[in-house]
Design an enzyme around this catalytic site. Structure first.
Site, PDB file in Angstrom:
ATOM      1  N   ASN A  29      35.691  40.553  39.510  1.00 10.88           N
ATOM      2  CA  ASN A  29      36.039  40.073  40.838  1.00 10.88           C
ATOM      3  C   ASN A  29      35.978  41.272  41.778  1.00 10.88           C
ATOM      4  O   ASN A  29      36.899  42.082  41.810  1.00 10.88           O
ATOM      5  CB  ASN A  29      37.450  39.465  40.791  1.00 10.88           C
ATOM      6  CG  ASN A  29      37.950  39.058  42.163  1.00 10.88           C
ATOM      7  OD1 ASN A  29      37.205  39.046  43.134  1.00 10.88           O
ATOM      8  ND2 ASN A  29      39.237  38.721  42.240  1.00 10.88           N
ATOM      9  N   TRP A  30      34.877  41.369  42.501  1.00 13.84           N
ATOM     10  CA  TRP A  30      34.665  42.559  43.348  1.00 13.84           C
ATOM     11  C   TRP A  30      35.535  42.524  44.601  1.00 13.84           C
ATOM     12  O   TRP A  30      35.611  43.497  45.326  1.00 13.84           O
ATOM     13  CB  TRP A  30      33.193  42.669  43.752  1.00 13.84           C
ATOM     14  CG  TRP A  30      32.259  42.969  42.612  1.00 13.84           C
ATOM     15  CD1 TRP A  30      32.550  42.992  41.274  1.00 13.84           C
ATOM     16  CD2 TRP A  30      30.849  43.275  42.716  1.00 13.84           C
ATOM     17  NE1 TRP A  30      31.419  43.294  40.544  1.00 13.84           N
ATOM     18  CE2 TRP A  30      30.356  43.475  41.407  1.00 13.84           C
ATOM     19  CE3 TRP A  30      29.956  43.394  43.781  1.00 13.84           C
ATOM     20  CZ2 TRP A  30      29.014  43.789  41.137  1.00 13.84           C
ATOM     21  CZ3 TRP A  30      28.640  43.701  43.522  1.00 13.84           C
ATOM     22  CH2 TRP A  30      28.170  43.912  42.214  1.00 13.84           C
ATOM     23  N   LYS A  31      36.130  41.389  44.876  1.00 15.95           N
ATOM     24  CA  LYS A  31      36.952  41.205  46.084  1.00 15.95           C
ATOM     25  C   LYS A  31      36.147  41.598  47.331  1.00 15.95           C
ATOM     26  O   LYS A  31      34.925  41.433  47.332  1.00 15.95           O
ATOM     27  CB  LYS A  31      38.271  41.975  45.957  1.00 15.95           C
ATOM     28  CG  LYS A  31      38.991  41.632  44.650  1.00 15.95           C
ATOM     29  CD  LYS A  31      40.412  42.072  44.607  1.00 15.95           C
ATOM     30  CE  LYS A  31      41.029  41.668  43.281  1.00 15.95           C
ATOM     31  NZ  LYS A  31      42.435  41.978  43.176  1.00 15.95           N
ATOM     32  N   HIS A  69      42.979  32.253  43.822  1.00 23.02           N
ATOM     33  CA  HIS A  69      43.434  33.619  43.529  1.00 23.02           C
ATOM     34  C   HIS A  69      44.698  33.888  44.348  1.00 23.02           C
ATOM     35  O   HIS A  69      44.826  33.395  45.480  1.00 23.02           O
ATOM     36  CB  HIS A  69      42.322  34.605  43.892  1.00 23.02           C
ATOM     37  CG  HIS A  69      42.611  36.003  43.437  1.00 23.02           C
ATOM     38  ND1 HIS A  69      43.506  36.813  44.091  1.00 23.02           N
ATOM     39  CD2 HIS A  69      42.169  36.700  42.368  1.00 23.02           C
ATOM     40  CE1 HIS A  69      43.580  37.983  43.443  1.00 23.02           C
ATOM     41  NE2 HIS A  69      42.782  37.930  42.390  1.00 23.02           N
ATOM     42  N   GLU A  82      45.578  36.257  46.049  1.00 22.50           N
ATOM     43  CA  GLU A  82      45.322  36.831  47.377  1.00 22.50           C
ATOM     44  C   GLU A  82      44.932  35.735  48.371  1.00 22.50           C
ATOM     45  O   GLU A  82      45.237  35.835  49.562  1.00 22.50           O
ATOM     46  CB  GLU A  82      44.248  37.937  47.284  1.00 22.50           C
ATOM     47  CG  GLU A  82      44.835  39.189  46.630  1.00 22.50           C
ATOM     48  CD  GLU A  82      43.838  40.061  45.887  1.00 22.50           C
ATOM     49  OE1 GLU A  82      42.615  39.892  46.069  1.00 22.50           O
ATOM     50  OE2 GLU A  82      44.279  40.919  45.105  1.00 22.50           O
ATOM     51  N   GLU A 103      46.965  35.231  36.022  1.00 21.09           N
ATOM     52  CA  GLU A 103      47.080  36.522  36.694  1.00 21.09           C
ATOM     53  C   GLU A 103      48.489  36.663  37.269  1.00 21.09           C
ATOM     54  O   GLU A 103      48.763  36.153  38.378  1.00 21.09           O
ATOM     55  CB  GLU A 103      46.062  36.628  37.831  1.00 21.09           C
ATOM     56  CG  GLU A 103      44.622  36.547  37.379  1.00 21.09           C
ATOM     57  CD  GLU A 103      43.690  37.259  38.353  1.00 21.09           C
ATOM     58  OE1 GLU A 103      42.916  38.097  37.902  1.00 21.09           O
ATOM     59  OE2 GLU A 103      43.764  36.990  39.557  1.00 21.09           O
ATOM     60  N   GLY A 146      46.298  44.633  40.774  1.00 21.12           N
ATOM     61  CA  GLY A 146      46.051  45.828  41.591  1.00 21.12           C
ATOM     62  C   GLY A 146      47.192  46.831  41.579  1.00 21.12           C
ATOM     63  O   GLY A 146      47.238  47.734  42.410  1.00 21.12           O
ATOM     64  N   SER A 153      45.242  44.262  36.404  1.00 19.52           N
ATOM     65  CA  SER A 153      45.159  45.656  35.940  1.00 19.52           C
ATOM     66  C   SER A 153      44.537  45.796  34.548  1.00 19.52           C
ATOM     67  O   SER A 153      44.981  46.626  33.758  1.00 19.52           O
ATOM     68  CB  SER A 153      46.526  46.333  36.016  1.00 19.52           C
ATOM     69  OG  SER A 153      47.001  46.331  37.350  1.00 19.52           O
ATOM     70  N   GLY A 164      39.511  43.108  38.386  1.00 15.63           N
ATOM     71  CA  GLY A 164      39.326  43.496  39.788  1.00 15.63           C
ATOM     72  C   GLY A 164      38.826  44.920  39.892  1.00 15.63           C
ATOM     73  O   GLY A 164      37.631  45.199  39.721  1.00 15.63           O
ATOM     74  N   GLY A 165      39.745  45.849  40.117  1.00 22.24           N
ATOM     75  CA  GLY A 165      39.391  47.252  40.363  1.00 22.24           C
ATOM     76  C   GLY A 165      38.401  47.836  39.358  1.00 22.24           C
ATOM     77  O   GLY A 165      37.417  48.493  39.745  1.00 22.24           O
TER      78      GLY A 165
HETATM   79  P1  PGA Z   1      42.951  44.033  39.245  1.00 25.66           P
HETATM   80  O1  PGA Z   1      42.627  42.617  39.933  1.00 25.66           O
HETATM   81  O2  PGA Z   1      42.154  44.094  37.962  1.00 25.66           O
HETATM   82  O3  PGA Z   1      42.485  45.055  40.252  1.00 25.66           O
HETATM   83  O4  PGA Z   1      44.407  44.077  39.002  1.00 25.66           O
HETATM   84  C1  PGA Z   1      42.473  41.456  39.166  1.00 25.66           C
HETATM   85  C2  PGA Z   1      42.244  40.286  40.064  1.00 25.66           C
HETATM   86  O5  PGA Z   1      42.867  40.230  41.124  1.00 25.66           O
HETATM   87  O6  PGA Z   1      41.441  39.374  39.762  1.00 25.66           O
END
Ligand code: PGA
Length: 261
Positions: free
Chosen positions: A9-11, A103, A105, A176, A182, A222, A243-244
């Protein structure tokens, strides 16, 4: 037997040059692994979900390489007067197979609730996309001992049960925990397995045991090369939403290759 899925997930990250570089290096890795077994081919499916602006160039960079493409959100209707939105049909038209929905977010920043997520998941299924429906508790909910109740409520309300029951549609669920996204704080293997097992039991009640058994349950929050292995060996963990660490080819590849054969 559920094959694991490692999804990036590149966001909201990446201009064209960076996004292309990332996609090309990942495609190259996958190609080398497929052709020469070096580096070792991952025992999982791979998916990247770039921002909308990068879907086209990324698609061209990964085409034919066994890496799937997904969107990070879609609208609940397929076309019309919805300035700034992107529909499931548009994602499908561009070559997407998956779309991330609900998600945390999106829930936090755009006020999406479970009913919105369900409407979007219906649109995704209508277009032939597999929805990746995200659920997860906040830290306050975990501290109050409400985690399993929150997760159960979210899937009950966010899954389009009748659409899913009707046909052989795809479905992926991502657990999640909001406090792990994050933050560098990953849920412990015990916490993850407890929630995933409960999720699968609850899915069996909603969709039947066969469907629950076939549905891939991803963990997200994470995930990194250092913790991927201990998470990917858990009985009810069928992959990760990353994500990251998905923004670095080496890290994403290390997570993918941590999946047991
Ligand atoms: P993260 O994000 O790996 O940076 O914690 C995961 C996500 O939000 O899908």
């Amino acid at each position: 037997m559920r094959r694991k899925l490692i999804a990036g997930n590149w966001k909201m990250n990446g201009l064209t040059a960076d996004g292309l570089k990332l996609a090309e290096s990942l495609a190259q890795r996958a190609q080398q692994a497929a052709d020469y077994g070096d580096p070792k081919p991952p025992a999982c499916d791979l998916l990247v979900c770039p921002p909308f602006t990068l879907l086209w160039p990324v698609r061209d960079a990964i085409v034919g390489g066994g890496i799937a493409l997904g969107g990070q959100d879609c609208h609940a209707v397929q076309s019309g007067a919805h300035t700034g939105d992107v529909s499931a049909a548009m994602l499908r038209d561009l070559g997407c197979d998956f779309v991330i929905l609900g998600h945390s977010e999106r829930r936090q920043n755009h006020g999406e609730d479970d009913a919105t997520v369900r409407a979007k998941a219906e649109a995704a299924l209508d277009s032939g996309l597999t929805p990746i429906v995200c659920v997860g508790e906040t830290e306050a909910e975990r501290d109050a001992g409400e985690t399993l109740a929150v997760i159960a409520r979210q899937i009950e309300r966010a899954l389009p049960i009748s659409a899913l029951a009707q046909e052989e549609t795809g479905l992926v669920i991502a657990y999640e925990p909001v406090w792990a996204i994050g933050t560098g704080r990953t849920a412990t293997p015990d916490q993850v397995q407890e929630v995933h097992a409960a999720l699968r039991r609850h899915l069996a009640d909603l969709l039947g045991a066969g469907r629950a058994d076939a549905t891939r349950l991803l963990y997200g929050g994470s995930v990194k090369p250092e913790n991927a292995q201990e998470l990917m060996v858990l009985a009810d963990v069928d992959g990760a939403l990353v994500g990251g660490a998905s923004l670095k080819t080496e890290d994403f590849w290390a997570i993918a290759t941590a999946c047991p054969l």
